[in-house]
Design a protein around this motif. Sequence first.
Motif, short mmCIF file in Angstrom:
data_model
loop_
_atom_site.label_atom_id
_atom_site.label_comp_id
_atom_site.label_asym_id
_atom_site.label_seq_id
_atom_site.Cartn_x
_atom_site.Cartn_y
_atom_site.Cartn_z
N ARG A 74 0.85 -1.19 0.00
CA ARG A 74 0.00 0.00 0.00
C ARG A 74 0.88 1.24 0.00
N CYS A 75 0.40 2.26 -0.69
CA CYS A 75 1.10 3.54 -0.66
C CYS A 75 0.08 4.65 -0.84
N ALA A 76 0.51 5.87 -0.65
CA ALA A 76 -0.38 7.01 -0.85
C ALA A 76 -0.65 7.19 -2.34
N LEU A 77 -1.83 7.66 -2.66
CA LEU A 77 -2.18 7.90 -4.06
C LEU A 77 -1.21 8.89 -4.69
N ASP A 78 -0.74 9.85 -3.91
CA ASP A 78 0.20 10.85 -4.42
C ASP A 78 1.56 10.26 -4.77
N ASP A 79 1.84 9.04 -4.30
CA ASP A 79 3.12 8.39 -4.61
C ASP A 79 3.15 7.83 -6.03
N VAL A 80 2.00 7.76 -6.69
CA VAL A 80 1.94 7.25 -8.06
C VAL A 80 2.39 8.36 -9.00
N VAL A 81 3.45 8.10 -9.74
CA VAL A 81 4.00 9.12 -10.64
C VAL A 81 3.60 8.89 -12.09
N ALA A 82 3.12 7.70 -12.43
CA ALA A 82 2.68 7.40 -13.79
C ALA A 82 1.77 6.18 -13.76
N GLN A 83 0.92 6.09 -14.76
CA GLN A 83 0.03 4.95 -14.91
C GLN A 83 0.14 4.40 -16.33
N GLY A 84 -0.27 3.16 -16.48
CA GLY A 84 -0.23 2.53 -17.80
C GLY A 84 -1.06 1.27 -17.80
N ASP A 85 -0.88 0.48 -18.84
CA ASP A 85 -1.66 -0.74 -19.03
C ASP A 85 -0.73 -1.93 -19.21
N PHE A 86 -1.28 -3.12 -18.98
CA PHE A 86 -0.56 -4.34 -19.30
C PHE A 86 -0.31 -4.40 -20.81
N PRO A 87 0.64 -5.22 -21.25
CA PRO A 87 0.95 -5.28 -22.68
C PRO A 87 -0.23 -5.73 -23.53
N ALA A 88 -0.23 -5.27 -24.77
CA ALA A 88 -1.23 -5.75 -25.72
C ALA A 88 -1.12 -7.26 -25.87
N ALA A 89 -2.26 -7.91 -26.08
CA ALA A 89 -2.27 -9.36 -26.16
C ALA A 89 -1.34 -9.88 -27.25
N LEU A 128 6.28 -10.51 -19.65
CA LEU A 128 6.60 -9.48 -20.63
C LEU A 128 7.13 -8.21 -19.96
N LEU A 129 6.58 -7.88 -18.80
CA LEU A 129 7.01 -6.66 -18.10
C LEU A 129 8.39 -6.81 -17.46
N SER A 130 8.62 -7.94 -16.80
CA SER A 130 9.85 -8.10 -16.03
C SER A 130 11.00 -8.70 -16.82
N GLY A 131 10.68 -9.49 -17.86
CA GLY A 131 11.72 -10.19 -18.59
C GLY A 131 12.26 -11.41 -17.88
N LEU A 132 11.68 -11.75 -16.73
CA LEU A 132 12.09 -12.94 -15.97
C LEU A 132 11.02 -14.02 -16.10
N PRO A 133 11.39 -15.30 -15.86
CA PRO A 133 10.42 -16.39 -16.01
C PRO A 133 9.31 -16.32 -14.96
N HIS A 134 8.09 -16.22 -15.44
CA HIS A 134 6.90 -16.31 -14.59
C HIS A 134 6.06 -17.53 -14.95
N LEU A 135 6.18 -17.99 -16.18
CA LEU A 135 5.33 -19.06 -16.67
C LEU A 135 5.74 -20.40 -16.09
#
Length: 237
Positions: A74-89, A128-135
């Motif tokens: 958890r963090c304060a809403l003001d701590d968010v400096v940018a927003q975005g979306d998950f990668p395109a399918a 896709l975001l981290s480049g590390l194995p998640h699967l």
Amino acid sequence: MAQTCPRHALAWISPPAWAALRQEAPDAVARECLDWWAAQRLPLVVTRQAPGDARLALGLAAPERWGRRKLAVRCALDDVVAQGDFPAAAAAGPLLAPALQPAWRRLCGDLQALGCTARVHGSHGWQLLSGLPHLREGSDLDLLLPVASGAQADAVTGLLQGWAWDGPRLDGELLLPGGAGVAWREWQALCEGRVAAVLAKRLEGVALESRAMALGGGRPEAAELADRTSALQEGLE
């Protein structure tokens, strides 16, 4: 908050916020993961919010390197400096077996033709975001499917239901115009008349809702509905 940081949005937070989160880490493994995440300037994801808590609930799904743990912070809403979306399918294609990639491109194209810009989250999205194995073997392909109407939701679920696909199980949510997320398989069951309500996941909670309610035409009114769904809330995003 619901309009500023919607559920499933990616949030990049400030360095001081990262420093605070690392200090609050529950153990050394979590702290090491958060250290790496911060150093790589990777995002967290907005999850379901706790009633009455002014802080923003965020999370991440750690890769294999840290035991694939799901970390909640958890963090304060003001701590968010940018927003975005998950990668395109479509970006998930290289993570699939070569033999599956043409069919995957066709599916992404057919969804786009219906006006649905699908995104991939879950293990494929985080890899896709981290480049590390998640699967892992048997990992689902989790889709985020934004739709603007009930008719579009029906068309998208009909496409997915009828798609001939030999790859990972296609899972995920329709993101409905009223702010609810509904598993596309549940919506298909609703379309077919097999259920009268679906589990609608919203930023502030979950509830069983009719089609009209899920599309933003009203909210559940009976207190008993909250009682019936409270047991389902634990562990849901």
